[in-house]
Design a protein around this motif. Structure first.
Motif: not given
Length: 605
Positions: A53-65, A82-95
């Protein structure tokens, strides 16, 4: 099935994650590498704590920074995440990628209707109108086979069954047609029929959309039926990977061999007249210790330790301005069975069929409406006061969730000694000695007695619950889904422990479960329940090798089999929910008749 595209949807290189624990960084996953192509399913398997599960959460960038540190590279459609901003990651998640979590009830907002929750993602990411979002949501609900989608659009999560809530989560995950779907233990806690429907659904949607799927599970039967390739994790590292067929037929690592050897397989008990313990496997060497058949056989000529006759339990349904009774939930209806010393009777069926209510009625945790319960000479339904307390020394219960059933403020020593002290069966010194003996008996160390529940793994907590159930020297134990959520190797250990205790203490078990492969392994007799009634009951080999009732056959057909040759199989199970057990005040339950198929094997006509 792997897509012809030469470009992977997801590429993970040298992925490592560490958590800040006790003033230092503790590595949880170390140098994990894999890729997934369009239309392909990759399964990550391993026990709890292996890093899946930690592997999947790392891929999704859902672990606490603040509390975690991720290193390596994760590329989605060749874009580094892993280098994207939080805003860019929110656009990727779901999309572009989405995740289905293990427990849908905690993932859905209880305050919003399911229609609103799915539509919200569409409105946020696609910038479409509310009307268009509703139309698309209804299409998605139809696609995941939710009956009466238009009527259920405005219902809340608590109004759905577990399987239907999981379908809502899948609809939400697929709303924006992501290229990658991560499914983290999406079927672990589901009944076998619902699990079969969910697996079929993911296969169908994958074929239609060409979605890449990362499937995280410890159920090797699910892996065999869904995955093109399999990656085995152990203590945060990838120790073996390859085509699923090769992993199952020619495992290279001792741990992989141990994992596969611990998998209960439906049909493995054919021509075995008696229950059989799981083989014990050394995860370091892969060495297998087999067990002889003929574990413990009950004397069915003796007097039953538990006798249940025409047990009926109903719950009132109230409503209206004056909160008057409007009907009843027919939870358990007119069921009868005997249980003998040293015998295991398993109750099987889907959620809502009345298995747990039967167990709770027997132990007087819920009041029965009618029928007779005789336990070791006690007339259970007519007991009160001190007699009721004494009766409960003879029957104990092991619950599904050990963490919820252990007091977090008590040490394990206090948990184990409290029942003996309350019933005045021992003084403090004797209680401590017995607690130490019991904790060793269930495979733990007496040094652990001063720890608290949160300091143990799930399997260890379940062993503690078994030890607590034994403190009063009971004659009968009701095990309510006591191994359903455990990893395969831990499940095998706990089942073997229960069988050992039965042999040495002549315990009788009412074993409540939806895990048919485990039921086949542990049972002397099996009762199949549907809508509060027993539709088939008989010796284990008779019920499993010659099922007569259509519902029993449906349960058997739903069980995932750890055979990769079945990977493209679809069961085409109907998507309906279990029918409602709620009946009106004027409802008259029809009389039931049974026929005897063979000796002691009865089926409802």
């Amino acid at each position: 099935m792997q897509h012809e595209s030469r470009t992977p949807v997801l590429e993970v290189e040298n992925l490592s994650a560490a958590f800040w624990v006790n003033d230092r960084w503790q590595t949880v996953i170390d140098n994990v590498n894999f890729a997934i192509w369009p239309g392909e399913t990759l399964a990550i398997v391993g026990e709890s704590g292996s890093g899946k599960s930690v592997t999947s959460l790392s891929i999704m960038r859902l672990l606490s920074s603040r509390q975690s540190r991720i290193r390596g590279s994760v590329r989605l459609n060749q874009r580094e995440l892993l280098t994207l901003s939080d805003k860019a990651m929110r656009d990727i998640r779901g999309n572009q990628m989405a995740m289905i979590f293990q427990e849908p009830m905690t993932s859905l907002n209880p305050a919003f209707t399911i229609g609103r929750q799915i539509a919200e993602a569409l409105i946020t990411h696609r910038r479409i109108s509310a009307r268009e979002a509703k139309m698309e949501t209804l299409r998605l609900l139809d696609k995941v086979r939710i009956p009466n989608a238009k009527e259920r659009y405005n219902e809340y999560p608590h109004q759905f069954s577990g399987g239907m809530r999981q379908r809502v989560m899948i609809a939400m995950a697929l709303a924006l047609r992501p290229a990658l779907l991560i499914a983290d233990e999406p079927t672990t806690a589901l009944d076998v029929t619902i699990q079969g429907q969910i697996l079929d659904l993911i296969k169908t949607l994958q074929e239609e959309e060409g979605t890449a799927v990362l499937f995280i599970t410890h159920d090797m039967g699910v892996v065999a039926e869904t995955a093109d390739r399999t990656l085995v994790m152990y203590r945060g590292e990838c120790i073996e990977s390859g085509r699923t067929e090769a992993i199952f037929s020619q495992p290279q690592q001792p741990y992989t061999k141990a994992l596969l050897a611990a998998v209960p397989s439906l049909g493995a008990m054919r021509n075995q007249p008696h229950p059989l313990k799981f083989p014990r496997v050394d995860s370091a060497t892969g060495a297998i210790t087999s067990f002889e058949t003929g574990v413990h056989q009950p004397d069915r000529q003796a007097t039953p330790i538990l006798s249940v006759k025409n047990l009926t339990t109903r719950f009132p349904v109230r409503g209206g301005v004056l909160n008057r009774p409007r009907g009843h939930v027919y939870a358990v209806e007119n069921i009868s069975f005997d249980l003998f010393p040293g015998e295991t009777l398993s109750l099987v069926g889907e959620s809502g069929c009345g298995k747990s209510t039967t167990g709770r009625s027997i132990t007087r945790l819920v009041p029965a409406l009618g029928g007779d319960i005789t336990l070791n000479g006690y007339d259970v339904r007519r007991l009160s006061g001190g007699d009721l307390r004494r009766m409960r020394r003879d029957i104990q219960m092991i619950f599904q969730d050990p963490f919820a059933s252990l007091n977090p403020r008590l040490t394990i020593l206090q948990t184990l000694t409290e029942p003996m002290l309350q019933h005045r069966l021992a003084d403090k010194k004797q209680a401590r000695a017995k607690a130490a003996s019991l904790i060793e008996r269930v495979g733990l160390s007496p040094e652990m007695l001063n720890r608290y529940p949160h300091e143990f793994s799930g399997g260890q907590r379940q062993r503690i619950c078994i030890a607590r159930a034994l403190t009063l020297d009971p004659k009968v134990i009701v095990a309510d889904e006591s191994v359903s959520a455990l990893d395969v190797s831990v499940k095998a250990q706990v089942v073997n422990l229960l069988m050992d205790l039965q042999q040495t203490m002549n315990l009788a078990y009412v074993f409540i479960s939806h895990d048919m492969a485990v039921v086949e392994r542990i049972s002397h007799r099996v009762a199949v329940m549907y809508l509060g009634e027993i539709v088939e009951i008989g010796p284990r080999d008779a019920v499993f090798e010659n099922p007569q009732h259509p519902y029993t056959r449906k349960l058997m057909a739903s069980v995932p089999v750890p055979d990769p040759a079945r990977r493209l199989l679809k069961r085409n199970l109907a998507a309906e929910e279990l029918k409602s057990p709620v009946r009106g005040l004027d409802y008259q339950h029809p009389p039931r008749e049974y026929r005897e198929v063979s000796e002691q094997h009865w089926v409802m006509i």
